[in-house]
Motif scaffolding. Structure first.
Motif, PDB file in Angstrom:
ATOM      1  N   PRO A  38      -4.371 -40.605 -22.676  1.00  0.00           N
ATOM      2  CA  PRO A  38      -3.671 -39.569 -23.122  1.00  0.00           C
ATOM      3  C   PRO A  38      -4.334 -38.569 -23.649  1.00  0.00           C
ATOM      4  CG  PRO A  38      -3.216 -41.627 -24.694  1.00  0.00           C
ATOM      5  CD  PRO A  38      -4.017 -42.044 -23.203  1.00  0.00           C
ATOM      6  N   VAL A  39      -4.128 -37.221 -23.238  1.00  0.00           N
ATOM      7  CA  VAL A  39      -4.832 -36.075 -23.993  1.00  0.00           C
ATOM      8  C   VAL A  39      -3.924 -35.010 -24.352  1.00  0.00           C
ATOM      9  CG1 VAL A  39      -6.471 -34.003 -23.282  1.00  0.00           C
ATOM     10  CG2 VAL A  39      -6.737 -36.382 -22.541  1.00  0.00           C
ATOM     11  N   VAL A  40      -4.110 -34.224 -25.653  1.00  0.00           N
ATOM     12  CA  VAL A  40      -3.247 -33.314 -26.158  1.00  0.00           C
ATOM     13  C   VAL A  40      -3.517 -32.048 -25.490  1.00  0.00           C
ATOM     14  CG1 VAL A  40      -2.475 -32.174 -28.176  1.00  0.00           C
ATOM     15  CG2 VAL A  40      -3.269 -34.477 -28.403  1.00  0.00           C
ATOM     16  N   VAL A  41      -2.413 -31.378 -25.108  1.00  0.00           N
ATOM     17  CA  VAL A  41      -2.876 -30.174 -24.191  1.00  0.00           C
ATOM     18  C   VAL A  41      -1.674 -28.969 -24.933  1.00  0.00           C
ATOM     19  CG1 VAL A  41      -3.557 -31.099 -21.869  1.00  0.00           C
ATOM     20  CG2 VAL A  41      -1.025 -30.635 -22.507  1.00  0.00           C
ATOM     21  N   ALA A  42      -1.778 -27.850 -24.861  1.00  0.00           N
ATOM     22  CA  ALA A  42      -1.011 -26.828 -25.069  1.00  0.00           C
ATOM     23  C   ALA A  42       0.420 -26.821 -24.234  1.00  0.00           C
ATOM     24  CB  ALA A  42      -1.729 -25.454 -25.071  1.00  0.00           C
ATOM     25  N   ALA A  43       1.349 -26.914 -25.036  1.00  0.00           N
ATOM     26  CA  ALA A  43       2.726 -26.759 -24.509  1.00  0.00           C
ATOM     27  C   ALA A  43       3.189 -25.619 -23.918  1.00  0.00           C
ATOM     28  CB  ALA A  43       3.762 -27.410 -25.416  1.00  0.00           C
ATOM     29  N   GLY A  44       2.427 -24.422 -24.348  1.00  0.00           N
ATOM     30  CA  GLY A  44       2.685 -23.009 -24.028  1.00  0.00           C
ATOM     31  C   GLY A  44       1.710 -22.026 -24.318  1.00  0.00           C
ATOM     32  N   ASP A  45       1.621 -20.753 -23.899  1.00  0.00           N
ATOM     33  CA  ASP A  45       0.442 -19.955 -24.668  1.00  0.00           C
ATOM     34  C   ASP A  45       0.428 -20.051 -26.148  1.00  0.00           C
ATOM     35  OD1 ASP A  45       0.099 -19.555 -21.618  1.00  0.00           O
ATOM     36  OD2 ASP A  45       1.045 -17.564 -21.776  1.00  0.00           O
ATOM     37  N   VAL A  46      -0.908 -20.072 -26.705  1.00  0.00           N
ATOM     38  CA  VAL A  46      -1.073 -20.228 -28.057  1.00  0.00           C
ATOM     39  C   VAL A  46      -1.961 -18.711 -28.266  1.00  0.00           C
ATOM     40  CG1 VAL A  46      -2.042 -21.648 -29.846  1.00  0.00           C
ATOM     41  CG2 VAL A  46      -0.993 -22.769 -28.274  1.00  0.00           C
ATOM     42  N   SER A  47      -1.700 -18.137 -29.100  1.00  0.00           N
ATOM     43  CA  SER A  47      -2.533 -17.005 -29.544  1.00  0.00           C
ATOM     44  C   SER A  47      -3.705 -17.325 -30.494  1.00  0.00           C
ATOM     45  CB  SER A  47      -1.702 -15.867 -30.143  1.00  0.00           C
ATOM     46  OG  SER A  47      -0.749 -15.588 -29.221  1.00  0.00           O
ATOM     47  N   LEU A  48      -4.770 -16.647 -30.406  1.00  0.00           N
ATOM     48  CA  LEU A  48      -5.924 -16.871 -31.318  1.00  0.00           C
ATOM     49  C   LEU A  48      -5.289 -16.727 -32.689  1.00  0.00           C
ATOM     50  CD1 LEU A  48      -9.200 -15.410 -30.838  1.00  0.00           C
ATOM     51  CD2 LEU A  48      -7.967 -14.593 -33.012  1.00  0.00           C
TER      52      LEU A  48
END
Length: 276
Positions: A38-48
């Motif tokens: 299991p690896v944590v990834v972004a569910a959508g675009d995340v801004s700086l």
């Protein structure tokens, strides 16, 4: 008899095949379950500069042999962490892309340790027609009056800062967009010494930003451009110094003695001369 033996052989072959299928399926299930993590990834675009929460990230199964270093397996451990770079949907969240624990969100989270952020006013010309975007590097030129010159014609343009990172344009910090944006303010990341120079430069003259290649790290030492160097006008030749005057020696002629009349006088055996 022969038919009975054939049926027995078929039955044994069927049982062996069934056993092989069962063992193969079990092996595949065990292998597939141990080959992913299991690896944590972004569910959508995340801004700086945006803090993470459970709505922005989720956990997916990732091939164990291709997991990049610095990944996370628990999404709850990333609650409140601030990203230093923008994340695309499905991109793994890495420790190198996160600000230290306890950092609050916003532009201050992306400023490097020991650096400062300073904003300068620009227009479509000064801001390189909107091509100076977050993540780009620029040089800063100041146009001012040359020190020690009172004539307005003796203005000078000089590069005072090199390879300065653009943190934001107006209120936008996203580094994914490549479309030019004409704004009236640009925020730059500088050291404290550079912040002092930049503040003085904008108070003594006008500023211009020069866009540079992102991978070009060379610095140049220029003498600045003046009207004389721009037009190639030779400097006025100084008049040759006059030779020092030689001292004049005056010769005075001897003054002749005044002319007198003289007579001889005899007195006995003695004689003399009398002049008058």
């Amino acid at each position: 008899m022969k038919n009975g033996r054939a049926f027995v052989m078929l039955g044994v072959a069927g049982l062996a095949g069934l056993a092989a299928v069962v063992f193969a399926s079990r092996w595949l299930v065990q292998t597939s379950s141990s080959a992913v993590t299991p690896v944590v990834v972004a569910a959508g675009d995340v801004s700086l500069g945006e803090p993470l929460n459970t709505n922005l990230i989720h956990t997916v199964s990732w091939p164990t042999g291709s997991i990049p270093p610095g990944t996370f397996t628990d999404a709850k451990s990333l609650e409140g962490r601030v990203v230093l770079t923008s994340l695309a949907r499905g991109e793994p969240v890495l420790e190198a892309k996160l600000a230290p624990v306890g950092t609050k969100g916003g532009l201050s989270a992306v400023i490097g340790a020991g650096n400062r952020a300073i904003t300068v006013r620009v227009n479509d010309v000064v801001g390189v027609a909107g091509f100076a975007l977050p993540g780009n590097y620029v040089d800063v030129i100041v146009n001012t009056q040359e020190p020690g010159k009172s004539d307005a014609q003796q203005s000078i343009s000089k590069i005072v800062l090199e390879k300065i990172l653009v943190l934001a344009v107006a209120q936008q910090v996203s580094r994914d967009d490549t479309q030019p944006k004409v704004v009236n303010a640009v925020t730059l990341e500088v050291t404290p010494d550079q912040a002092e120079k930049l503040d003085l430069a904008r108070s003594v003259g006008t500023l211009s930003l020069v866009l540079r290649n992102q991978v070009d790290k060379k610095t140049t030492d220029t003498g600045g451009a003046t009207k004389t160097t721009l037009l190639g006008t030779p400097a006025a030749a100084s008049a040759p110094a006059a030779a020092p005057a030689r001292p004049v020696r005056v010769h005075y002629a001897a003054r002749p003695a005044p002319r007198r009349d003289c007579v001889g006088v005899l007195s006995g055996v003695l004689g003399s001369v009398e002049c008058f």
